[in-house]
Design a protein around this motif. Structure first.
Motif, PDB file in Angstrom:
ATOM      1  N   ALA A  30       0.827  -1.204   0.000  1.00 26.75           N
ATOM      2  CA  ALA A  30       0.000   0.000   0.000  1.00 26.75           C
ATOM      3  C   ALA A  30       0.862   1.254   0.000  1.00 26.75           C
ATOM      4  O   ALA A  30       1.946   1.285   0.574  1.00 26.75           O
ATOM      5  N   LYS A  31       0.352   2.280  -0.640  1.00 23.74           N
ATOM      6  CA  LYS A  31       0.958   3.601  -0.549  1.00 23.74           C
ATOM      7  C   LYS A  31       0.513   4.189   0.787  1.00 23.74           C
ATOM      8  O   LYS A  31      -0.607   3.946   1.239  1.00 23.74           O
ATOM      9  N   THR A  32       1.368   4.954   1.432  1.00 27.76           N
ATOM     10  CA  THR A  32       1.006   5.558   2.709  1.00 27.76           C
ATOM     11  C   THR A  32       1.264   7.058   2.671  1.00 27.76           C
ATOM     12  O   THR A  32       2.144   7.532   1.958  1.00 27.76           O
ATOM     13  N   LEU A  33       0.489   7.765   3.470  1.00 25.58           N
ATOM     14  CA  LEU A  33       0.647   9.203   3.582  1.00 25.58           C
ATOM     15  C   LEU A  33       0.329   9.601   5.013  1.00 25.58           C
ATOM     16  O   LEU A  33      -0.763   9.327   5.510  1.00 25.58           O
ATOM     17  N   TRP A  34       1.291  10.219   5.688  1.00 29.02           N
ATOM     18  CA  TRP A  34       1.104  10.710   7.051  1.00 29.02           C
ATOM     19  C   TRP A  34       1.112  12.233   7.003  1.00 29.02           C
ATOM     20  O   TRP A  34       2.073  12.851   6.541  1.00 29.02           O
ATOM     21  N   LEU A  35       0.010  12.834   7.463  1.00 29.71           N
ATOM     22  CA  LEU A  35      -0.124  14.290   7.457  1.00 29.71           C
ATOM     23  C   LEU A  35      -0.179  14.767   8.902  1.00 29.71           C
ATOM     24  O   LEU A  35      -1.187  14.597   9.586  1.00 29.71           O
ATOM     25  N   PRO A  36       0.903  15.356   9.406  1.00 31.62           N
ATOM     26  CA  PRO A  36       1.029  15.642  10.830  1.00 31.62           C
ATOM     27  C   PRO A  36       0.007  16.618  11.399  1.00 31.62           C
ATOM     28  O   PRO A  36      -0.305  16.541  12.588  1.00 31.62           O
ATOM     29  N   ASP A  37      -0.545  17.506  10.597  1.00 32.60           N
ATOM     30  CA  ASP A  37      -1.495  18.489  11.124  1.00 32.60           C
ATOM     31  C   ASP A  37      -2.955  18.158  10.806  1.00 32.60           C
ATOM     32  O   ASP A  37      -3.849  18.924  11.154  1.00 32.60           O
ATOM     33  N   MET A  38      -3.209  17.028  10.152  1.00 37.89           N
ATOM     34  CA  MET A  38      -4.571  16.675   9.761  1.00 37.89           C
ATOM     35  C   MET A  38      -5.290  15.921  10.888  1.00 37.89           C
ATOM     36  O   MET A  38      -4.713  15.076  11.548  1.00 37.89           O
ATOM     37  N   ASN A  39      -6.584  16.235  11.060  1.00 35.48           N
ATOM     38  CA  ASN A  39      -7.376  15.553  12.078  1.00 35.48           C
ATOM     39  C   ASN A  39      -8.296  14.506  11.440  1.00 35.48           C
ATOM     40  O   ASN A  39      -8.189  14.220  10.242  1.00 35.48           O
ATOM     41  N   SER A  58     -18.244  22.682   8.677  1.00 37.28           N
ATOM     42  CA  SER A  58     -18.223  21.932   7.418  1.00 37.28           C
ATOM     43  C   SER A  58     -17.653  22.731   6.245  1.00 37.28           C
ATOM     44  O   SER A  58     -17.323  22.151   5.204  1.00 37.28           O
ATOM     45  N   ASP A  59     -17.512  24.034   6.410  1.00 35.00           N
ATOM     46  CA  ASP A  59     -16.969  24.854   5.335  1.00 35.00           C
ATOM     47  C   ASP A  59     -15.442  24.921   5.336  1.00 35.00           C
ATOM     48  O   ASP A  59     -14.841  25.502   4.437  1.00 35.00           O
ATOM     49  N   ARG A  60     -14.814  24.300   6.332  1.00 33.56           N
ATOM     50  CA  ARG A  60     -13.342  24.291   6.376  1.00 33.56           C
ATOM     51  C   ARG A  60     -12.798  23.481   5.216  1.00 33.56           C
ATOM     52  O   ARG A  60     -13.337  22.433   4.863  1.00 33.56           O
ATOM     53  N   PRO A  61     -11.697  23.932   4.631  1.00 32.39           N
ATOM     54  CA  PRO A  61     -11.115  23.179   3.514  1.00 32.39           C
ATOM     55  C   PRO A  61     -10.452  21.887   3.994  1.00 32.39           C
ATOM     56  O   PRO A  61      -9.932  21.814   5.107  1.00 32.39           O
ATOM     57  N   LEU A  62     -10.488  20.895   3.121  1.00 32.33           N
ATOM     58  CA  LEU A  62      -9.756  19.662   3.402  1.00 32.33           C
ATOM     59  C   LEU A  62      -8.262  19.947   3.307  1.00 32.33           C
ATOM     60  O   LEU A  62      -7.835  20.897   2.643  1.00 32.33           O
ATOM     61  N   ASP A  63      -7.470  19.104   3.955  1.00 34.22           N
ATOM     62  CA  ASP A  63      -6.017  19.219   3.886  1.00 34.22           C
ATOM     63  C   ASP A  63      -5.589  19.205   2.409  1.00 34.22           C
ATOM     64  O   ASP A  63      -5.935  18.287   1.667  1.00 34.22           O
ATOM     65  N   ALA A  64      -4.867  20.227   1.986  1.00 29.09           N
ATOM     66  CA  ALA A  64      -4.471  20.362   0.578  1.00 29.09           C
ATOM     67  C   ALA A  64      -3.578  19.214   0.110  1.00 29.09           C
ATOM     68  O   ALA A  64      -3.713  18.731  -1.023  1.00 29.09           O
TER      69      ALA A  64
END
Length: 80
Positions: A30-39, A58-64
């Motif tokens: 599997a490909k993996t991605l760790w985003l330290p500031d994402m909840n 709900s209007d907050r943007p998703l992690d870019a």
């Protein structure tokens, strides 16, 4: 083999980094991605209060970085 992308966030209160690591170990292809500031709701947050607030905004943007990584994964262009 089915392509798999495992994503984890450093500010996720519901899925621990150990769980992310266990999933990654169980599926080494599997490909993996760790985003330290994402909840857990896929937003970047700065602290615990911001994390809790994100659940009702709900209007907050998703992690870019998440958006870019998922798009590349779906298009089959990740790592190019």
């Amino acid at each position: 083999m089915t392509p798999t992308l495992i994503v984890g966030g450093g500010r996720d209160r519901q899925v621990a980094r150990l769980d992310f690591m266990a999933l990654s170990t169980a599926s080494p292809a599997a490909k993996t991605l760790w985003l330290p500031d994402m909840n857990h709701v896929l937003n970047d947050v700065t602290n615990d209060a911001d994390d809790l607030a994100a659940y009702t905004q709900s209007d907050r943007p998703l992690d870019a970085d998440l958006i870019e990584a998922v798009a590349a994964f779906v298009q089959g262009t990740e790592g190019r």
